[in-house]
Design an enzyme around this catalytic site. Structure first.
Site, short mmCIF file in Angstrom:
data_model
loop_
_atom_site.label_atom_id
_atom_site.label_comp_id
_atom_site.label_asym_id
_atom_site.label_seq_id
_atom_site.Cartn_x
_atom_site.Cartn_y
_atom_site.Cartn_z
N ASN A 28 0.83 -1.20 0.00
CA ASN A 28 0.00 0.00 0.00
C ASN A 28 0.87 1.25 0.00
O ASN A 28 2.09 1.18 0.22
CB ASN A 28 -0.93 -0.01 1.21
CG ASN A 28 -2.21 -0.79 0.94
OD1 ASN A 28 -2.57 -1.09 -0.20
ND2 ASN A 28 -2.91 -1.13 2.00
N CYS A 78 -4.98 -7.96 -4.05
CA CYS A 78 -5.25 -6.79 -4.88
C CYS A 78 -5.77 -7.32 -6.22
O CYS A 78 -4.97 -7.78 -7.05
CB CYS A 78 -4.00 -5.94 -5.08
SG CYS A 78 -4.31 -4.44 -6.04
N GLY A 79 -7.07 -7.29 -6.40
CA GLY A 79 -7.68 -7.93 -7.56
C GLY A 79 -7.27 -7.33 -8.88
O GLY A 79 -6.84 -8.04 -9.80
N CYS A 93 -11.76 -1.16 -7.65
CA CYS A 93 -11.15 -2.09 -6.69
C CYS A 93 -11.70 -3.48 -6.99
O CYS A 93 -12.93 -3.69 -6.89
CB CYS A 93 -11.51 -1.67 -5.27
SG CYS A 93 -10.85 -2.75 -3.99
N1 LIG Z 1 -7.19 -2.10 -5.41
C1 LIG Z 1 -7.16 -3.46 -4.90
C2 LIG Z 1 -7.48 -3.56 -3.44
C3 LIG Z 1 -6.30 -3.18 -2.66
C4 LIG Z 1 -6.61 -3.38 -1.24
C5 LIG Z 1 -5.52 -2.82 -0.38
N2 LIG Z 1 -5.59 -1.37 -0.32
C6 LIG Z 1 -5.69 -3.38 1.01
O1 LIG Z 1 -5.30 -2.69 1.93
O2 LIG Z 1 -6.20 -4.51 1.14
C7 LIG Z 1 -8.06 -4.38 -5.70
O3 LIG Z 1 -8.23 -4.13 -6.89
O4 LIG Z 1 -8.54 -5.39 -5.10
#
Ligand SMILES: N[C@H](CCC[C@H](N)C(=O)O)C(=O)O
Length: 309
Positions: free
Chosen positions: A86, A95-96, A236
């Protein structure tokens, strides 16, 4: 040269500490990608903070590092281990959208149409789903309070935490923790303020990614996302899957194929028991070289980024 081949290029005449990077995005959820398969080290937190900072670095929602798989991952057929950091420099497990981007890089590198990627949350199966379209099957979803995790036992279908219109949320772990709330219309700036309160509540010892979801019809939801450690993102992947799963579990939608609309675009989520598969586009932004182990900027962010609303 494949994009992945660029990641192992050596700069001519540029500083010896320079390392190639590629910036990619999935629906404007953007990632700086480094290939450490030829380096035994891991990036330093101060480098991660700097590289993710749009003012002094590449600018990204997460820093992604490709490494060789572990022995266990190799035995399971994983092509690589994907580490996720992060903007505050902390490593997280899922992180998908980044998984979709890295899967595209690895499939392009190997000339294949499917690949397994090892993460701290498990081995993820990925496949090419069309031109610059990638599907990722995320690991099992859990509603167990201990796995979210929560600080105490609670009904994860009606979380004991609220702020403003964010009430009666659903707690989900999908490789990372999520708190999903169902709302009727919500200004993005107001959402960011309330989501930050929820994210930092003591109920979540590891924090939580927070989603506000509007149900548009039986197969379409729209969501806003406030990710750990404190930023609005345009999309996300894990959040889209968590929101679709929660909406189905709450009986607010009845289709197993869900269109998840986010500010950066739409992902398609297939629900199948406790497995969710997301499909959507990936894109390249830019590539270049960065110096690692450099000093952090004087005003390095403390992991909070002013909401970009
Ligand atoms: N952008 C990411 C999620 C990141 C999650 C991350 N910020 C965490 O702390 O779990 C997605 O596409 O799944």
């Amino acid at each position: 040269m494949s994009h992945a081949a660029f990641l192992s290029a050596t700069p001519d005449g540029i500083g010896a500490a320079s390392h190639p990077f590629i910036k990619m995005h999935g629906l404007q959820n953007c990632f700086a990608v480094l290939d450490f398969r030829k380096r035994a080290s891991t990036p330093q937190p101060e480098d991660i903070v700097r590289l993710c900072d749009p003012r002094v670095g590449i600018g990204a929602d997460q820093l992604i590092v490709i490494q060789h798989p572990s022995d266990k991952g190799r035995a399971a057929g994983a092509a690589a281990f994907m580490r996720i950091y992060n903007i505050d420099g902390r490593e997280v497990s899922a992180c998908g959208n980044a998984t979709r981007c890295v899967a595209y890089l690895l499939m392009e590198e190997a000339g294949v149409r499917w690949v397994r990627i090892e993460t701290s949350a498990g081995i993820l199966r990925c496949r090419l789903a069309g031109a610059m379209q990638v599907s990722v099957e995320l690991g099992p979803v859990s509603l167990d309070w201990r796995k979210i995790p929560l600080a105490r036992e609670a009904d994860t279908l009606d979380l004991p935490v609220e702020s403003g219109p964010l009430k009666h949320g659903v707690g989900i772990n999908i490789g990372n923790p999520h708190a999903v709330f169902f709302v009727r219309g919500l200004d993005r700036a107001e959402f960011a303020r309330h989501a930050a309160v929820v994210q930092n509540d003591h109920l979540f010892p590891q924090g939580a990614n927070v989603e506000a979801v509007e149900v548009l019809d039986d197969r379409t939801i729209r969501l806003s996302i406030w990710e750990r450690p404190g930023l609005l993102t345009e999309a996300c992947g894990t959040g889209a899957c968590a929101a679709a799963f929660a909406a189905r579990r709450r009986g607010l939608i009845h289709s197993d194929d869900v269109q998840v609309q986010m500010p950066g675009g739409t992902l398609t989520v297939r629900l199948d028991g406790d497995t969710t598969t997301m499909t959507g586009p990936v894109a390249f932004c830019c590539h270049g070289f960065v110096d690692l182990n450099a000093d952090p900027p004087a005003n390095a962010p403390n992991g909070q980024r002013i909401p970009n609303h």
